[in-house]
Design a protein around this motif. Structure first.
Motif, mmCIF file in Angstrom:
data_model
loop_
_atom_site.group_PDB
_atom_site.id
_atom_site.type_symbol
_atom_site.label_atom_id
_atom_site.label_comp_id
_atom_site.label_asym_id
_atom_site.label_seq_id
_atom_site.Cartn_x
_atom_site.Cartn_y
_atom_site.Cartn_z
ATOM 1 N N ASP A 75 9.960 7.202 6.620
ATOM 2 C CA ASP A 75 10.722 6.215 5.835
ATOM 3 C C ASP A 75 10.328 4.787 6.190
ATOM 4 O OD1 ASP A 75 12.961 7.967 4.470
ATOM 5 O OD2 ASP A 75 12.777 8.676 6.526
ATOM 6 N N VAL A 76 10.095 4.530 7.460
ATOM 7 C CA VAL A 76 9.688 3.177 7.879
ATOM 8 C C VAL A 76 8.300 2.858 7.325
ATOM 9 C CG1 VAL A 76 9.096 1.729 9.870
ATOM 10 C CG2 VAL A 76 11.135 3.168 9.935
ATOM 11 N N LEU A 77 7.421 3.869 7.342
ATOM 12 C CA LEU A 77 6.085 3.651 6.778
ATOM 13 C C LEU A 77 6.178 3.362 5.284
ATOM 14 C CD1 LEU A 77 3.028 3.618 7.051
ATOM 15 C CD2 LEU A 77 3.043 6.115 6.734
ATOM 16 N N GLU A 78 7.027 4.111 4.587
ATOM 17 C CA GLU A 78 7.214 3.874 3.143
ATOM 18 C C GLU A 78 7.703 2.455 2.883
ATOM 19 O OE1 GLU A 78 10.205 5.165 -0.489
ATOM 20 O OE2 GLU A 78 10.249 6.305 1.389
ATOM 21 N N THR A 79 8.681 1.995 3.655
ATOM 22 C CA THR A 79 9.218 0.633 3.496
ATOM 23 C C THR A 79 8.138 -0.413 3.796
ATOM 24 O OG1 THR A 79 11.410 1.411 4.166
ATOM 25 C CG2 THR A 79 10.994 -0.959 4.297
ATOM 26 N N PHE A 80 7.356 -0.162 4.846
ATOM 27 C CA PHE A 80 6.291 -1.094 5.225
ATOM 28 C C PHE A 80 5.255 -1.237 4.107
ATOM 29 C CE2 PHE A 80 2.021 -1.702 6.944
ATOM 30 C CZ PHE A 80 2.166 -2.890 7.648
ATOM 31 N N LEU A 81 4.812 -0.102 3.569
ATOM 32 C CA LEU A 81 3.792 -0.139 2.520
ATOM 33 C C LEU A 81 4.328 -0.803 1.252
ATOM 34 C CD1 LEU A 81 2.206 3.416 2.976
ATOM 35 C CD2 LEU A 81 1.280 1.208 3.708
ATOM 36 N N ASN A 82 5.601 -0.589 0.962
ATOM 37 C CA ASN A 82 6.197 -1.249 -0.203
ATOM 38 C C ASN A 82 6.218 -2.767 -0.027
ATOM 39 O OD1 ASN A 82 6.964 0.515 -2.366
ATOM 40 N ND2 ASN A 82 8.414 1.493 -0.958
ATOM 41 N N LYS A 83 6.523 -3.192 1.201
ATOM 42 C CA LYS A 83 6.560 -4.634 1.475
ATOM 43 C C LYS A 83 5.160 -5.251 1.356
ATOM 44 C CE LYS A 83 10.619 -4.936 4.459
ATOM 45 N NZ LYS A 83 11.122 -5.241 5.826
ATOM 46 N N LYS A 84 4.148 -4.490 1.725
ATOM 47 C CA LYS A 84 2.775 -5.006 1.683
ATOM 48 C C LYS A 84 2.120 -4.810 0.310
ATOM 49 C CE LYS A 84 3.124 -6.201 5.908
ATOM 50 N NZ LYS A 84 3.363 -7.629 6.191
ATOM 51 N N ARG A 85 2.879 -4.288 -0.611
ATOM 52 C CA ARG A 85 2.315 -4.031 -1.944
ATOM 53 C C ARG A 85 1.951 -5.350 -2.642
ATOM 54 N NH1 ARG A 85 5.196 -0.646 -6.888
ATOM 55 N NH2 ARG A 85 3.481 -0.917 -8.385
ATOM 56 N N ILE A 86 2.767 -6.350 -2.504
ATOM 57 C CA ILE A 86 2.487 -7.663 -3.129
ATOM 58 C C ILE A 86 1.202 -8.243 -2.546
ATOM 59 C CG2 ILE A 86 3.343 -10.030 -3.406
ATOM 60 C CD1 ILE A 86 6.159 -8.905 -3.356
ATOM 61 N N GLU A 87 1.124 -8.119 -1.191
ATOM 62 C CA GLU A 87 -0.081 -8.615 -0.509
ATOM 63 C C GLU A 87 -1.316 -7.909 -1.033
ATOM 64 O OE1 GLU A 87 -0.196 -9.229 3.966
ATOM 65 O OE2 GLU A 87 -1.318 -7.334 3.741
ATOM 66 N N ALA A 88 -1.248 -6.581 -1.164
ATOM 67 C CA ALA A 88 -2.390 -5.799 -1.650
ATOM 68 C C ALA A 88 -2.714 -6.158 -3.095
ATOM 69 C CB ALA A 88 -2.084 -4.315 -1.539
ATOM 70 N N ASP A 89 -1.683 -6.407 -3.900
ATOM 71 C CA ASP A 89 -1.891 -6.738 -5.317
ATOM 72 C C ASP A 89 -2.577 -8.089 -5.467
ATOM 73 O OD1 ASP A 89 -1.458 -5.914 -8.067
ATOM 74 O OD2 ASP A 89 -0.136 -7.663 -8.186
ATOM 75 N N GLU A 112 -3.779 3.769 -8.448
ATOM 76 C CA GLU A 112 -3.998 4.515 -7.215
ATOM 77 C C GLU A 112 -3.013 4.066 -6.132
ATOM 78 O OE1 GLU A 112 -8.057 4.047 -6.085
ATOM 79 O OE2 GLU A 112 -8.842 5.128 -7.831
ATOM 80 N N GLU A 113 -2.779 2.752 -6.086
ATOM 81 C CA GLU A 113 -1.844 2.194 -5.100
ATOM 82 C C GLU A 113 -0.424 2.723 -5.351
ATOM 83 O OE1 GLU A 113 -1.271 -0.196 -1.749
ATOM 84 O OE2 GLU A 113 -3.148 -0.200 -2.880
ATOM 85 N N GLN A 114 -0.009 2.726 -6.607
ATOM 86 C CA GLN A 114 1.315 3.240 -6.960
ATOM 87 C C GLN A 114 1.420 4.735 -6.643
ATOM 88 O OE1 GLN A 114 1.723 2.253 -11.088
ATOM 89 N NE2 GLN A 114 2.427 0.149 -10.685
ATOM 90 N N SER A 115 0.336 5.472 -6.920
ATOM 91 C CA SER A 115 0.316 6.911 -6.648
ATOM 92 C C SER A 115 0.465 7.183 -5.150
ATOM 93 C CB SER A 115 -0.988 7.508 -7.177
ATOM 94 O OG SER A 115 -1.055 8.882 -6.888
ATOM 95 N N ALA A 116 -0.208 6.380 -4.336
ATOM 96 C CA ALA A 116 -0.136 6.547 -2.877
ATOM 97 C C ALA A 116 1.284 6.276 -2.372
ATOM 98 C CB ALA A 116 -1.135 5.622 -2.196
ATOM 99 N N LEU A 117 1.917 5.248 -2.952
ATOM 100 C CA LEU A 117 3.295 4.926 -2.551
ATOM 101 C C LEU A 117 4.263 6.034 -2.943
ATOM 102 C CD1 LEU A 117 3.432 1.103 -3.429
ATOM 103 C CD2 LEU A 117 3.448 2.132 -1.150
ATOM 104 N N LEU A 118 4.070 6.566 -4.160
ATOM 105 C CA LEU A 118 4.924 7.664 -4.610
ATOM 106 C C LEU A 118 4.724 8.903 -3.743
ATOM 107 C CD1 LEU A 118 4.624 7.364 -8.501
ATOM 108 C CD2 LEU A 118 6.682 7.016 -7.119
ATOM 109 N N LYS A 119 3.469 9.147 -3.355
ATOM 110 C CA LYS A 119 3.172 10.283 -2.506
ATOM 111 C C LYS A 119 3.876 10.141 -1.155
ATOM 112 C CE LYS A 119 -0.606 12.838 -0.373
ATOM 113 N NZ LYS A 119 -2.081 12.910 -0.116
ATOM 114 N N GLN A 120 3.812 8.910 -0.627
ATOM 115 C CA GLN A 120 4.473 8.657 0.656
ATOM 116 C C GLN A 120 5.987 8.848 0.529
ATOM 117 O OE1 GLN A 120 3.317 8.088 3.693
ATOM 118 N NE2 GLN A 120 5.430 7.989 4.450
#
Length: 617
Positions: A459-473, A493-501
């Motif tokens: 869950d923490v990893l999921e939250t972290f990746l969501n927060k860094k999504r803007i940075e990646a975009d 692909e980025e959205q798919s990875a987040l959904l997978k997580q």
């Protein structure tokens, strides 16, 4: 067992005819976790009671002996020693103030001392001198007053105000031993010839036929001894030494004491050691040291308040104290064990759950070992509530510790990427690909390889990746090397990875939830079984207690019939029928049904389910 008691201590003080408990003696009893076998001795003052108690303790001295007409023992003195024949049991010896002392002038105080000795002991020794004749039995008039000084049931639960409880005493009273000192006669009875000591006692307790006050008074103490005590035994002691040495019995060596006296003394001690039972309460509950201390305090407080001691009330009061103490000790055991798990936080759900189940079972066993008469299972439920409350707190703490650790780990792993970001490495053509590689290798892979992250890892990893999504975009959109089509594909692909997580985190939660429900149900059923075994044990104890009482009364009834006391036998028969009825009303299945409804296993599982769900919001 606490450290051995080197010498007797005062248990109940007699201050100007008023009885008080000695707190230091109660504190000593509090440290005794073993079952206690309690032997009390009563009798007229200056009859050598203390000598016999010293011999039971295996000592020459200890309880005070005196060489004058003054009574040396005041109140009740106690000596606790390891039981010489039963391992892991404590022998509690109680030496009581001599009855009928010339310097007291208060026979009521004597009656209460006698009453306490009966209430507290599992074996009662009555010590007298000379012979068992009518005078000796009249000196034992205290036994005839027991029906007025002791109540079995509280007024609230008694069937009727005039309910005759005499027939019930045999269930709760101690075994009775009459020791006759300085016996110089032959054990012969007219028309019977030579008899043994028990036959001599039985002959002395024979009832006379007839009516009238004189016959009634003659029979009363004999009937009481026959009716109240489950077993009777007699020892007759010859003179211990020559008259000039009698006053120095305590200081005499065994060579100075006549062999016949020593032989009887040894037979007496052997009988007490082998035949005296563990002290039990109404319902058959075995008594340990701390419980015995509660019992002493309860009875003395009742007597001091001017009320009549009631066995039922004493048991209820003691059960309340003992059950509360048992809850506290069981919770302490659970908390101590879980504290070791807490030192390992964060741990997986299976780890904290397994330790919770194991320690909860241990705490339950510890509670049930000491608790008794928890008829409404209120203390059992209180224990469960305390354990579940503490587990809930630890459950949340474990999750918080996991979250903090995982956040710190990701923050540390992100430092390298952040430094590259600040240096503009990802602002160049092809920067997004480079950023994605670094994120996968330096953060995600390294994060997954780190052990002991706890229950919040995904869950923490999921939250972290969501927060860094803007940075990646931002990096993706500014990468001039990629076409618009390629950017859209990468974004998907980025959205798919987040959904997978997110799906992986949710799947893990569901697996843990299913595991929790299965383990919770299994554990609740185990606790229910533990409690049912305890209830079954207590009910069987009550049934055995009633069976022994019925057996004793049947023997008494047969004796009365054989000797022509038909009216008395009929009275005993009525008591037997009431005891049998009480035994029939003890239903194990009814108790099991009540316990199941009272505990409500489903409610416990639902509470844990809600706790788990709320922790992930």
């Amino acid at each position: 067992m606490c450290s051995p008691m080197p010498a007797p201590v005062c248990l109940v003080k007699n201050v100007n005819g008023s009885l008080h408990v000695n707190d230091s003696a109660i504190k000593y009893l509090d440290e005794i976790s073993q079952p206690v076998v309690v032997v009390s001795i009563v009798g007229l003052y200056r009859t050598g009671k203390s000598y016999l108690m010293n011999r039971l303790a295996g000592k020459q001295t200890g309880f005070m002996l005196g060489s004058t007409i003054e009574s040396k023992t005041k109140g009740i003195w106690m000596w606790c020693i390891p039981h010489p024949c039963i391992p892991n049991h404590t022998l509690v010896l109680l030496d009581t103030e001599g009855l009928g002392s010339i310097d007291k002038g208060d026979s009521k105080n004597d009656a209460w001392i006698f009453c306490l000795a009966v209430l507290l002991s599992s074996t009662l020794v009555y010590n007298s001198r000379g012979t068992i004749d009518n005078q000796a039995l009249e000196n034992l008039h205290y036994v005839t007053e027991l029906a007025e000084q002791i109540k079995i049931k509280s007024p609230a639960s008694a069937q009727a105000e005039d309910d005759d409880e005499d027939f019930q005493f045999v269930r709760f009273f101690p075994n009775f031993i009459w020791t006759v000192r300085d016996f110089v006669l032959e054990l012969k009875i007219e028309n019977k010839g030579q008899v043994n000591e028990d036959e001599y006692l039985d002959f002395a307790l024979q009832l006379k036929k007839g009516t009238g006050t004189r016959i009634s008074n003659y029979n009363l103490p004999r009937r009481c001894i026959r009716n109240y005590f489950p077993t009777r035994k007699c020892f007759v002691f010859p003179l211990p030494a020559s008259q000039d040495k009698m006053t120095r019995l305590e200081s005499l060596s065994e060579n100075d004491i006549w062999p016949d006296f020593l032989n009887v003394t040894q037979h007496f001690c052997d009988h007490v050691f082998n035949k005296s039972k563990v002290k039990t309460l109404k319902g058959g509950q075995r008594v340990a040291g701390r419980m015995f201390g509660h019992l002493v305090q309860s009875y003395v407080d009742t007597i001091s308040s001017g009320k009549v001691p009631c066995l039922e009330n004493a048991v209820v009061a003691m059960a309340r104290k003992e059950n509360q103490a048992s809850v506290e000790e069981a919770v302490k055991l659970y908390q101590s064990g879980m504290e070791q798990v807490k030192n390992l936080f964060p741990v997986s759900f299976s780890t904290i759950s397994a330790e919770h189940q194991k320690l909860s079972t241990m705490a339950t066993a510890e509670f049930l070992k000491h608790s008794f008469k928890d008829e409404q299972v209120q203390y059992f439920k209180k224990l469960m509530e305390e354990i579940e409350k503490h587990f809930a707190e630890l459950f949340v703490q474990n999750m918080e510790t996991s979250e903090i650790k995982c956040q710190k780990l990701l923050s540390d792993l992100y430092l390298e990427i952040n430094e590259r970001l600040q240096q503009g490495e990802y602002a160049k053509p092809g920067g997004y690909k480079l950023y994605s590689i670094h994120k996968e290798k330096s953060i995600i892979n390294k994060y997954h390889s780190q052990p002991d992250k706890g229950v919040r890892a995904e869950d923490v990893l999921e939250t972290f990746l969501n927060k860094k999504r803007i940075e990646a975009d931002i990096i993706l959109q500014t990468d001039t090397k990629l076409t618009e089509h390629e950017k859209k594909m990468k974004e998907m692909e980025e959205q798919s990875a987040l959904l997978k997580q997110k799906d992986e985190a949710e799947e893990k939660r569901m697996q843990e939830l299913e595991q929790m429900v299965v383990e919770g149900k299994k554990h609740s059923e185990e606790r229910l079984q533990q409690l049912q075994e305890k209830i079954k044990e207590e009910l069987l104890q009550q049934q055995q207690e009633l069976e022994k009482a019925v057996e004793k009364k049947l023997h008494e009834q047969n004796e009365l019939i054989q000797k022509g006391f038909e009216n008395l036998a009929q009275s005993v028969h009525q008591g037997i029928q009431q005891l049998k009825k009480e035994k029939e009303e003890l239903s194990i299945s009814d108790c099991f049904s009540y316990v199941k409804s009272a505990l409500d296993i489903g409610k416990d599982i639902l509470a844990m389910y809600l706790l788990y769900k709320s922790s992930f919001k």
